[in-house]
Design an enzyme around this catalytic site. Structure first.
Site, PDB file in Angstrom:
ATOM      1  N   ARG A   1      39.865 115.224 103.297  1.00 21.85           N
ATOM      2  CA  ARG A   1      41.042 114.508 102.771  1.00 21.85           C
ATOM      3  C   ARG A   1      40.607 113.208 102.092  1.00 21.85           C
ATOM      4  NH1 ARG A   1      46.293 116.613 102.485  1.00 21.85           N
ATOM      5  NH2 ARG A   1      47.094 114.510 102.783  1.00 21.85           N
TER       6      ARG A   1
ATOM      7  N   ARG B   1      40.762 113.138  93.176  1.00 21.70           N
ATOM      8  CA  ARG B   1      42.013 112.904  92.461  1.00 21.70           C
ATOM      9  C   ARG B   1      41.965 111.607  91.652  1.00 21.70           C
ATOM     10  NH1 ARG B   1      45.811 114.677  97.602  1.00 21.70           N
ATOM     11  NH2 ARG B   1      46.060 116.886  97.079  1.00 21.70           N
TER      12      ARG B   1
ATOM     13  N   THR C   1      47.552 111.695  97.679  1.00 20.58           N
ATOM     14  CA  THR C   1      48.332 112.761  97.035  1.00 20.58           C
ATOM     15  C   THR C   1      48.596 112.482  95.555  1.00 20.58           C
ATOM     16  OG1 THR C   1      49.440 113.195  99.131  1.00 20.58           O
ATOM     17  CG2 THR C   1      50.494 114.061  97.160  1.00 20.58           C
TER      18      THR C   1
ATOM     19  N   ASN D   1      47.420 117.598  90.985  1.00 24.15           N
ATOM     20  CA  ASN D   1      46.431 116.745  91.669  1.00 24.15           C
ATOM     21  C   ASN D   1      45.175 117.504  92.102  1.00 24.15           C
ATOM     22  OD1 ASN D   1      47.609 118.133  93.742  1.00 24.15           O
ATOM     23  ND2 ASN D   1      48.429 116.343  94.792  1.00 24.15           N
TER      24      ASN D   1
ATOM     25  N   LYS E   1      43.136 123.790  92.797  1.00 24.71           N
ATOM     26  CA  LYS E   1      44.405 124.224  92.210  1.00 24.71           C
ATOM     27  C   LYS E   1      44.216 124.649  90.750  1.00 24.71           C
ATOM     28  CE  LYS E   1      47.373 121.260  95.116  1.00 24.71           C
ATOM     29  NZ  LYS E   1      48.488 120.288  95.080  1.00 24.71           N
TER      30      LYS E   1
ATOM     31  N   HIS F   1      44.047 121.081  96.958  1.00 25.47           N
ATOM     32  CA  HIS F   1      44.813 121.041  98.208  1.00 25.47           C
ATOM     33  C   HIS F   1      43.817 121.002  99.358  1.00 25.47           C
ATOM     34  CE1 HIS F   1      47.285 122.194 101.624  1.00 25.47           C
ATOM     35  NE2 HIS F   1      46.328 123.063 101.913  1.00 25.47           N
TER      36      HIS F   1
HETATM   37  P1  ADP Z   1      49.024 116.669  99.897  1.00 26.74           P
HETATM   38  O1  ADP Z   1      48.751 117.761  98.887  1.00 26.74           O
HETATM   39  O2  ADP Z   1      48.204 115.440  99.608  1.00 26.74           O
HETATM   40  O3  ADP Z   1      48.889 117.130 101.333  1.00 26.74           O
HETATM   41  P2  ADP Z   1      51.952 116.772 100.187  1.00 26.74           P
HETATM   42  O4  ADP Z   1      51.786 117.727 101.326  1.00 26.74           O
HETATM   43  O5  ADP Z   1      52.850 115.595 100.398  1.00 26.74           O
HETATM   44  O6  ADP Z   1      50.550 116.215  99.684  1.00 26.74           O
HETATM   45  O7  ADP Z   1      52.535 117.543  98.924  1.00 26.74           O
HETATM   46  C1  ADP Z   1      52.113 118.815  98.574  1.00 26.74           C
HETATM   47  C2  ADP Z   1      51.957 118.900  97.070  1.00 26.74           C
HETATM   48  O8  ADP Z   1      53.239 118.800  96.440  1.00 26.74           O
HETATM   49  C3  ADP Z   1      51.160 117.768  96.423  1.00 26.74           C
HETATM   50  O9  ADP Z   1      49.767 118.012  96.475  1.00 26.74           O
HETATM   51  C4  ADP Z   1      51.701 117.753  95.007  1.00 26.74           C
HETATM   52  O10 ADP Z   1      51.057 118.737  94.182  1.00 26.74           O
HETATM   53  C5  ADP Z   1      53.139 118.155  95.181  1.00 26.74           C
HETATM   54  N1  ADP Z   1      54.068 117.008  95.253  1.00 26.74           N
HETATM   55  C6  ADP Z   1      54.241 116.180  96.299  1.00 26.74           C
HETATM   56  N2  ADP Z   1      55.191 115.263  96.029  1.00 26.74           N
HETATM   57  C7  ADP Z   1      55.638 115.552  94.787  1.00 26.74           C
HETATM   58  C8  ADP Z   1      56.618 114.984  93.916  1.00 26.74           C
HETATM   59  N3  ADP Z   1      57.317 113.926  94.257  1.00 26.74           N
HETATM   60  N4  ADP Z   1      56.813 115.541  92.718  1.00 26.74           N
HETATM   61  C9  ADP Z   1      56.108 116.604  92.324  1.00 26.74           C
HETATM   62  N5  ADP Z   1      55.153 117.194  93.085  1.00 26.74           N
HETATM   63  C10 ADP Z   1      54.917 116.670  94.289  1.00 26.74           C
END
Ligand code: ADP
Length: 197
Positions: free
Chosen positions: A126, A143, A132, A163, A17, A166
């Site tokens: 993952r 992360r 996340t 984070n 990212k 992706h």
């Molecule tokens: P992952 O990226 O681990 O698959 P998610 O699909 O739940 O996680 O979320 C997608 C992305 O949205 C996260 O990587 C993060 O950058 C952002 N995100 C998720 N939850 C939040 C939140 N509560 N506030 C701000 N950004 C968030």
């Protein structure tokens, strides 16, 4: 006869990212994948437009509501007021707001996209990436080692959680994302020493 699935052919999709690129972590991310015997089979720097990014993330209500639920969980855990930051406690509306911040973040600077192949590639990647929310991610994960961001902080600043990476969550998601980001492009094939021979 159905084609026999070779576990070594499992592919997943990963993006470094904007924060990962700007922190100079391109090499570090690739190193961690390769040292776990995974193979990079497609790789490119890119800077998507809003529509391309919007089509990357699911648009179904279930996914958006899940974003809202995750956000709510942190607010409850730390006793923060979700209404204060989001103007609502409706999880779908909270999820929509977070999704919007996420798209804005993902188009804010160039990123690096790649296809990664190997046994259990989806799950292993993952695991290497970590949870996340960086503040919860274990040390030893990307992360957990390079970020401490949290939704509590991000949401008061009205932005997505930074984070770094992706990674697709399921093989189905990987298939969609590979097709979306490498349309009609070549996914390479080669043998890794000590892994494939
Ligand atoms: P992952 O990226 O681990 O698959 P998610 O699909 O739940 O996680 O979320 C997608 C992305 O949205 C996260 O990587 C993060 O950058 C952002 N995100 C998720 N939850 C939040 C939140 N509560 N506030 C701000 N950004 C968030």
């Amino acid at each position: 006869m159905p084609k026999i699935h070779n576990p070594k052919e499992e592919k997943t999709f990963l993006i470094i990212k904007p924060d990962g690129v700007r922190k100079g972590l391109i090499g570090e991310v690739i190193k961690r994948l390769e040292q776990r015997d995974l193979k990079v089979v497609a790789l490119e720097m890119f800077h998507p437009n809003r529509a391309e990014m919007d089509n990357h993330y699911p648009k179904d209500e279930k996914w958006i509501r899940r974003l809202g639920e995750k956000t709510m969980a942190t607010y409850v855990k730390y006793g923060y007021d979700i209404k204060k930051d989001f103007g609502t406690s409706d999880l779908l509306r909270v999820g929509k707001t977070v999704r919007g911040w996420l798209v804005e973040f993902m188009i804010s600077a160039p990123m690096v996209k790649m296809v990664v192949q190997g046994v259990h590639a989806v799950d292993i990647v993952r695991k290497i990436v970590g949870k996340t929310m960086p503040y919860e991610a274990e040390m030893g994960t990307i992360r957990g080692d390079f970020s401490a961001d949290s939704p509590a902080l991000a949401n008061t600043e009205r932005r997505a959680v930074f984070n770094l990476v992706h990674a697709s969550e399921t093989p189905e998601e990987a298939k969609y994302e590979i097709k979306h980001w490498f349309p009609g492009q070549k996914i390479f094939s080669y043998k890794r020493f000590g892994v494939d021979e």
